[in-house]
Design an enzyme around this catalytic site. Structure first.
Site, PDB file in Angstrom:
ATOM      1  N   LYS A 219       9.157  -5.217   4.191  1.00 25.70           N
ATOM      2  CA  LYS A 219       9.907  -6.320   5.888  1.00 25.70           C
ATOM      3  C   LYS A 219      11.118  -6.798   5.109  1.00 25.70           C
ATOM      4  O   LYS A 219      11.653  -6.843   4.378  1.00 25.70           O
ATOM      5  CB  LYS A 219       8.899  -7.627   5.601  1.00 25.70           C
ATOM      6  CG  LYS A 219       7.259  -7.095   7.013  1.00 25.70           C
ATOM      7  CD  LYS A 219       7.258  -6.471   8.015  1.00 25.70           C
ATOM      8  CE  LYS A 219       5.838  -7.042   8.114  1.00 25.70           C
ATOM      9  NZ  LYS A 219       5.500  -6.389   9.649  1.00 25.70           N
ATOM     10  N   ASP A 247      10.560  -2.803   8.075  1.00 25.23           N
ATOM     11  CA  ASP A 247      10.047  -3.464   9.355  1.00 25.23           C
ATOM     12  C   ASP A 247      11.137  -4.611   9.517  1.00 25.23           C
ATOM     13  O   ASP A 247      10.986  -4.839   9.031  1.00 25.23           O
ATOM     14  CB  ASP A 247       8.722  -3.613   9.089  1.00 25.23           C
ATOM     15  CG  ASP A 247       8.260  -4.041  10.535  1.00 25.23           C
ATOM     16  OD1 ASP A 247       8.806  -4.328  11.429  1.00 25.23           O
ATOM     17  OD2 ASP A 247       6.797  -4.309  10.858  1.00 25.23           O
ATOM     18  N   GLU A 273      11.335  -0.063  11.454  1.00 21.63           N
ATOM     19  CA  GLU A 273      10.081  -0.281  12.780  1.00 21.63           C
ATOM     20  C   GLU A 273      10.870  -1.411  13.289  1.00 21.63           C
ATOM     21  O   GLU A 273      11.467  -2.337  12.802  1.00 21.63           O
ATOM     22  CB  GLU A 273       8.892  -0.399  11.883  1.00 21.63           C
ATOM     23  CG  GLU A 273       7.683  -0.790  12.686  1.00 21.63           C
ATOM     24  CD  GLU A 273       6.184  -1.389  11.776  1.00 21.63           C
ATOM     25  OE1 GLU A 273       6.588  -0.271  11.184  1.00 21.63           O
ATOM     26  OE2 GLU A 273       5.785  -2.034  12.238  1.00 21.63           O
ATOM     27  N   GLU A 300       3.761  -2.002  17.941  1.00 18.77           N
ATOM     28  CA  GLU A 300       3.107  -3.447  17.997  1.00 18.77           C
ATOM     29  C   GLU A 300       3.443  -4.102  19.450  1.00 18.77           C
ATOM     30  O   GLU A 300       2.425  -4.860  19.988  1.00 18.77           O
ATOM     31  CB  GLU A 300       2.486  -3.399  17.087  1.00 18.77           C
ATOM     32  CG  GLU A 300       4.334  -4.529  16.491  1.00 18.77           C
ATOM     33  CD  GLU A 300       4.065  -4.977  15.431  1.00 18.77           C
ATOM     34  OE1 GLU A 300       4.391  -4.497  14.200  1.00 18.77           O
ATOM     35  OE2 GLU A 300       3.621  -6.148  15.276  1.00 18.77           O
ATOM     36  N   ASP A 323      -1.121   0.524  19.390  1.00 17.92           N
ATOM     37  CA  ASP A 323      -1.477  -1.344  19.023  1.00 17.92           C
ATOM     38  C   ASP A 323      -2.938  -1.060  19.387  1.00 17.92           C
ATOM     39  O   ASP A 323      -3.038  -1.091  20.788  1.00 17.92           O
ATOM     40  CB  ASP A 323      -0.972  -2.154  19.430  1.00 17.92           C
ATOM     41  CG  ASP A 323      -1.656  -3.493  18.506  1.00 17.92           C
ATOM     42  OD1 ASP A 323      -1.294  -4.357  17.875  1.00 17.92           O
ATOM     43  OD2 ASP A 323      -2.752  -3.965  19.134  1.00 17.92           O
ATOM     44  N   HIS A 350      -0.286   0.886  14.772  1.00 16.87           N
ATOM     45  CA  HIS A 350      -0.311  -0.025  14.116  1.00 16.87           C
ATOM     46  C   HIS A 350      -1.545  -0.929  13.887  1.00 16.87           C
ATOM     47  O   HIS A 350      -2.653  -1.564  14.384  1.00 16.87           O
ATOM     48  CB  HIS A 350       0.441  -1.768  14.986  1.00 16.87           C
ATOM     49  CG  HIS A 350       0.501  -3.307  14.729  1.00 16.87           C
ATOM     50  ND1 HIS A 350       0.056  -3.753  15.563  1.00 16.87           N
ATOM     51  CD2 HIS A 350       1.381  -3.678  13.476  1.00 16.87           C
ATOM     52  CE1 HIS A 350       0.280  -5.162  14.517  1.00 16.87           C
ATOM     53  NE2 HIS A 350       1.034  -4.924  13.579  1.00 16.87           N
TER      54      HIS A 350
END
Lengths: 434, 434
Positions: A219, A247, A273, A300, A323, A350
């Site tokens: 992240k 992400d 992402e 997502e 998703d 996701h």
């Protein structure tokens, strides 16, 4: 004898994940992973299960939205065929008054997705097959009949969808056998939550390599210097060959996304992402053109097939992150898989949250058997928490998802879990607020 | 003395409009115009009012979403300044858990819009000004501070927004006086509901001309031959000079939109509204390029500023139809007005429904005083029903909206209306279901 749906129950189930900062990222600092959990009861005693995933507050709104669909569901015959499931989905999507609340986005659309997925769970249980095999056993014509082509025909027609599906007849048995023997490739996000210390990140990245994963994900997006340090650390631990995705969870504007990725580029991130708003098709396109060869991934939070269509039409994404519980259920996800196939973009779903790993593995496995017929550059996200609450949990072996074999779509939770984590009256929450 | 918000009440108010087919169109055959109606109670006894508009079923879901915001609102100081109102909006939008349910779209975003608008109602009542004058009395810096520029800076920066607003200081008094004297131009949709007979259409179109409207609008999209006949009839009644807009309410795919408009083109439609999905930026662009010089209009279902930004970046719309109750309230609509000004696209708001005429006239009048500084090619939709339920109703004179002068944002309904039309327990609904 004809079986009918005699009840739609909804439960507000919340897990106190924010206490450990599991799941923390630049946009979601303290999620309590939650599910608006649907149980369709039938006259023959087989239940169907589905869920909408949320991260805490607002799960009650999601529950109210699912309840609003009850009138369309209770009293219906239990769906069995592709035609039944197409009609089931169309009925929910087609309520002209509820449509105003979207259309086909946000709370109301996730509610429809949860109920449609529960109907698919019912149908595949009756067929005594796991969802992925139930779906893959349908003919190309049946599969195409599931899809609402409204707003799609400028990018994908029914005829084109048939042409994508027809070659899938060949080799289907071999691909099914291969999934049952070897599973489906995965990557892990468990290394890189933003709330984790550097030490924990390094330990988890090492473990990921030992566990057989070919890609990890970090992240990013809160602090550039932190991200550069963490990315460098991760790259040192993994060596040059492991893919490291990053992400940003929608944290950036277009300009910031491009600058940030230029700073991370020396450490060879594989994809970025959610660089910006999931609604910003043109923004993703601008980022993709500026940061290539780093890939752009999103999905997502992409609300429906119409936004995916545009991302693909522009070439704004290199990886499509479907998703299982954001859009209108299996029917719409079949449309999204076919759009991705038409444009040659790999689908890397996701997962994580509550039950998303359990659900989405079915869709990727269907994709492999019947649509794209390859796992090349395709990986399903893996996050190792909350699986213990599911009757048919996602299982990981050597960095690959084990193919599920139990009948159904795997959203069913243990009754004890639902009792314990019911909000606000389950013991887990009563104790916490005492 | 400091005043605080001490309560947030929400009411499910529904009007049985489907009994007369008022409001019928190709996508919404039988709407019951409804409002999730918000009352913010304060310690000094002045209430603030706001609403989310729906068309019936699901209004209860909207009510649940508004209730979910209560924790952020009850106990706060009553907002007075631009800084307070910016903070109020940011707090609601910024709830990271609720954000998952959108982000910034659908049920949860409309709920935020209703509550933010109620806060603006409070602030302008305290300032003893109608919302449009309260807003126009702020400095360019204050106005810009209201806006969340996240995801906008690739199209509009704070500096550019300031540059748009600064010239507005000049002539402000004159423009205000002109609105108070002459009102703001309108067009009427009351002629063209899809459920009306040809005779009713002709009579209403004649009446519109007598009433001083320069444009009428017809609903289209159900049956091409019907539409050609109705459009021809309307053109014969109005003569060549009146503008006739048509509205497909998202009924078409791109290809169908283009074909349909080619069939209607001989009768000179002024704009085609909602030709396809409100999420389809690229689709609108394709339609716009194919049907020019017929204009493309959309907005009543455009979920937020990010989608409007893209429509404008591509030149996919010629007319921007802002809605007062779809996006996140006044703050986001100020951003949308500035985006439209940046790209030189006129704003012709969507109205009708419940209370939308009452609300949106304030935004167009603010636009005229402080942003675009013109009414050229700008008209607000007018639908003549349900105004009798509002304390400060929209009024029409010679085809123009009369400028409201009462303090506030005009969403307040009479208490007797709320009592009578409360769903499901008000007498209007109890009698209907007996």
């Amino acid at each position: 004898m004809m079986s009918r749906i005699i009840g739609l129950d909804v439960f507000d189930v919340r897990f106190p994940t924010s206490r450990e900062l599991d799941g923390s990222d630049a946009m979601n600092p303290d999620p309590d992973y939650s599910a608006a959990y649907v149980v369709l009861r039938t006259s023959d005693g087989i239940n169907g299960y589905g869920l909408a995933f949320t991260i805490g507050r607002g799960n009650d709104v999601q529950v109210a939205a699912i309840r609003a669909l009850g009138g369309h569901v209770v009293g219906r015959e239990v769906p069995e065929s592709a035609a039944d499931l197409a009609d089931f989905s169309r009925t929910l999507i087609g309520d002209s008054q509820l449509r105003w609340l979207g259309p086909e986005k946000g709370v109301m659309h996730m509610a429809i997705g949860a109920v449609v997925n529960a109907a698919w769970d019912l149908a595949s249980r009756r067929a005594k097959k796991p969802l992925w095999q139930f779906l893959a056993s349908m003919s190309p014509e049946e599969i195409v009949s599931l899809i609402d082509f409204r707003y799609l025909t400028d990018a994908l027609t029914p005829e084109e969808a048939l042409a994508i599906l027809r070659p899938g007849a060949e080799g289907r048995t071999e691909r099914t056998a291969r999934l049952l023997a070897e599973g489906y490739p995965a990557y892990t996000t468990s290394a890189g939550w933003l709330g984790y210390s550097d030490e924990k990140l390094v330990a988890r990245a090492k473990q990921a390599s030992v566990d057989g994963f070919g890609m990890i994900k970090l992240k990013v997006g809160s602090d550039l210097q932190d991200d550069v340090r963490r990315m460098k650390l991760a790259r040192e631990v993994t060596g040059p060959d492991m893919r490291i995705a990053v992400d940003a969870n929608q944290r950036w504007d277009v300009g910031a996304a491009v600058q940030w990725m230029k700073a991370l580029a020396p450490y060879k991130p594989y994809w970025i992402e959610e660089p910006t708003s999931p609604d910003d098709v043109l923004g993703h396109n601008a980022v993709a053109k500026a940061v290539a060869p780093i890939k752009v991934a999103t999905g997502e939070h992409v609300q429906n097939r119409v936004v995916f269509k545009q991302l693909l039409q522009l070439g704004a994404i290199d990886v499509l992150q479907m998703d299982a519980a954001r859009v209108g259920g299996v029917n719409e996800n079949v449309a999204i898989l076919l759009l991705a196939a038409k444009f040659g973009v790999p689908v890397c779903p996701h997962a994580g949250g509550v039950g998303l790993c359990e659900l989405v593995r079915h869709l990727s496995m269907f994709d492999y058997v019947a649509v794209s017929r390859t796992t090349e550059n395709r990986v399903i996200e893996w996050v190792d928490h909350l699986h213990e609450h599911f009757v048919d949990p996602a299982l990981m072996k050597n960095g690959r998802y084990v193919a599920p074999t139990a009948p159904g779509f795997s959203a069913q939770m243990f009754e004890g879990t639902v009792e314990r984590y019911r909000f606000p009256d389950g013991p887990e929450w009563k104790e916490a607020t005492r």
